[in-house]
Design an enzyme around this catalytic site. Structure first.
Site, PDB file in Angstrom:
ATOM      1  N   TYR A 227       3.190   2.515  13.735  1.00 32.66           N
ATOM      2  CA  TYR A 227       3.587   3.503  12.736  1.00 32.66           C
ATOM      3  C   TYR A 227       2.941   4.850  13.029  1.00 32.66           C
ATOM      4  O   TYR A 227       1.763   4.949  13.321  1.00 32.66           O
ATOM      5  CB  TYR A 227       3.306   3.034  11.307  1.00 32.66           C
ATOM      6  CG  TYR A 227       1.956   2.457  11.011  1.00 32.66           C
ATOM      7  CD1 TYR A 227       0.965   3.228  10.412  1.00 32.66           C
ATOM      8  CD2 TYR A 227       1.682   1.119  11.304  1.00 32.66           C
ATOM      9  CE1 TYR A 227      -0.270   2.680  10.108  1.00 32.66           C
ATOM     10  CE2 TYR A 227       0.443   0.567  11.019  1.00 32.66           C
ATOM     11  CZ  TYR A 227      -0.534   1.353  10.421  1.00 32.66           C
ATOM     12  OH  TYR A 227      -1.760   0.811  10.137  1.00 32.66           O
TER      13      TYR A 227
ATOM     14  N   HIS B 253       0.845  -1.186   0.000  1.00 29.01           N
ATOM     15  CA  HIS B 253       0.000   0.000   0.000  1.00 29.01           C
ATOM     16  C   HIS B 253       0.888   1.245   0.000  1.00 29.01           C
ATOM     17  O   HIS B 253       1.842   1.330   0.775  1.00 29.01           O
ATOM     18  CB  HIS B 253      -0.879   0.047   1.249  1.00 29.01           C
ATOM     19  CG  HIS B 253      -1.656  -1.201   1.511  1.00 29.01           C
ATOM     20  ND1 HIS B 253      -2.041  -1.597   2.768  1.00 29.01           N
ATOM     21  CD2 HIS B 253      -2.126  -2.160   0.664  1.00 29.01           C
ATOM     22  CE1 HIS B 253      -2.719  -2.723   2.707  1.00 29.01           C
ATOM     23  NE2 HIS B 253      -2.779  -3.089   1.438  1.00 29.01           N
TER      24      HIS B 253
END
Length: 483
Positions: free
Chosen positions: A134, A71
């Site tokens: 993240y 992605h």
């Protein structure tokens, strides 16, 4: 790969521009370990972009072989492992020569990675109960544009430690398109405000009609619109060039004009500065010699205190102070702008051709700035990534008066320059029946700072000679235009 303890904080580049791998200091003993997962001051000093994270996400994975991706999101992200170990694969899906470049490595708690916007990322767990976190610099949004690549694409040929037919992955990830069908991620957008003005048209000529360059006239995006902060998905932008302003100097001295000038030149700029700060955009703000009172006997430098005479100058000085609040800003001060459309040079050309002998002010001294040179200078600052701050950007050469410029226009068009009569500012406006803004008598700006960045600005009369060839008569009025 074993978690390394005590390694210094270091960053290593990869074949994908902007993708960096970070070795993180991990401090361990018999109880376990501790690390500073993200530390702004230390990491930016070591080269990490100051990417401004606003959201922290965690991905937990039960089984070995859990595979997610590939992605490419419309934001930057910093990925690090909390527990366990992962194999990471990154593919550059951005428009440009590195499209399709691949990098892989393993990550554990002692190694992290910074992933720029538009770089596809995928992760495969190598231990059970693996969790990685993240940080991202934009909030998740349903209308955000993602780009996907098939995990098994033959072109990039990622050597997965656990073959995909033995891995745990979603049906959606398995069905993504191959590289040949992927539309490259375009760069973040550049927005030019005031696209219908002289500078706006010159910027269009300089920057072109590329898909990531967006032009907006006042009717399309008004600086005074209170909805400006929500007028765009600002996370999709990188740069705003503010070539819009209220420049009716004399009208600004009236009640209605004063309101309009403050709305566009101050309130609107405050909104732009806030947008730029919140979304980490570069703000280019065009300012004016009118922020000075013109009483110095030398050219004005960028660090000279502002001291405007009239309302227009006051609004431009206030706008400069607000634009400087954006961490990434270029405030470009210029003077006596000449470009496409009605302006002083075209007016003089028309008067000369019609046999009209003008009276022109001779006690205001400065330099012309041609809009194409101004656009070129702005483009130079952006492409060279010059230090942020204030830059004077005008034509160069010997300062001159409006009257001398008029005489030069007459001469260049084959007419007698003696037909131009010089008059003082006071005499010129002596019979005015409407408010007249005070003008600085010295509008000369020192250009050494911007020329030190590697650009050479053309002289006023060199540019004038080239411009007059294309100038055509448009008006019988003598204008003294502001910047």
């Amino acid at each position: 790969m074993m978690t390394a303890y005590g390694t210094p904080l270091t960053a290593a580049p990869t074949p994908i521009p902007g993708l960096t791998v970070w070795e993180l200091p991990v401090h361990g003993d018999s109880r376990g370990w501790f690390k500073e997962n993200w530390q702004r001051e230390k990491m930016t000093a070591a080269g990490l972009p100051d990417f401004g994270p606003v959201q922290n996400n965690i991905s937990f994975n039960d089984a070995v072989g859990t595979t997610r991706g590939i992605h490419a999101e419309p934001w930057d992200k910093f990925v690090s492992v909390a527990t366990g170990r992962i194999f990471g694969a990154w593919v550059d899906l951005r428009e440009g020569p590195s499209f399709g470049a691949v990098y892989t490595c393993e990550l554990d708690p002692s190694r992290a990675v910074f992933v720029p916007r538009g770089v596809g990322n995928a992760y495969q767990t190598l231990e059970p109960d693996t969790a990685y976190a993240y940080l991202v610099n934009d909030h998740w949004s349903a209308d955000a544009a993602y780009t996907f690549l098939n995990l098994a694409d033959e072109t990039v040929a990622i050597a997965w430690p656990i073959p995909l037919d033995q891995a745990e992955l979603s049906a959606k990830d398995a069905a993504h398109p191959r590289l040949a069908q992927v539309a490259p991620v375009p760069p973040r957008k550049t927005l030019i405000l005031g696209a219908g003005g002289q500078l706006g048209r010159a910027l269009r000529d300089a920057l072109g009609e590329r898909p990531h360059i967006e032009y907006a006239t006042r009717s399309q995006l008004d600086l005074a619109d209170p909805d400006l902060p929500t007028a765009r998905r600002w996370g999709d932008y990188d740069t705003i060039i503010n070539a819009a302003a209220h420049t009716a100097v004399d009208a600004a001295e009236t009640a209605a004009g004063r309101r309009d000038a403050w709305a566009a030149n101050v309130t609107g700029v405050a909104a732009l500065a806030r947008i730029a700060a919140e979304h980490r955009l570069t703000l280019v703000h065009v300012s004016s010699d009118y922020v000075f009172d013109g009483t110095l006997d030398r050219p004005y430098r960028e660090d000279d205190p502002v001291c405007p005479l009239g309302v227009y100058g006051q609004t431009k000085a206030a706008g400069d102070a607000l634009a400087a609040l954006a961490p990434r800003h270029y405030i470009v001060r210029t003077s006596w702008v000449i470009g496409d459309g009605s302006n002083f040079v075209r007016t003089m050309t028309g008067l000369a051709a019609r046999g009209i002998d003008p009276r022109v002010v001779d006690d205001q001294i400065g330099r012309l700035t041609f809009a194409d040179d101004l656009a070129r200078g702005i483009h130079h600052l952006l492409t060279t990534r010059a230090a942020y701050g204030i830059y004077n950007l005008t034509g160069t050469g010997e300062p001159t008066s409006w009257a001398d410029i008029a005489r030069r226009v007459f001469e260049l068009t084959g007419h007698d320059p003696a037909r131009v009569t010089g008059v003082s500012t006071d005499d010129y406006y002596a019979s005015a029946t409407t408010p007249i803004a005070p003008r600085p008598h010295n509008s000369v700006l020192e250009t050494g700072k911007i020329e030190a960045t590697g650009i050479t600005m053309r002289s006023t009369f060199e540019s004038l000679a080239a411009y007059v060839v294309t100038a055509s008569p448009t008006s019988q009025e003598v204008h003294l235009p502001p910047t």
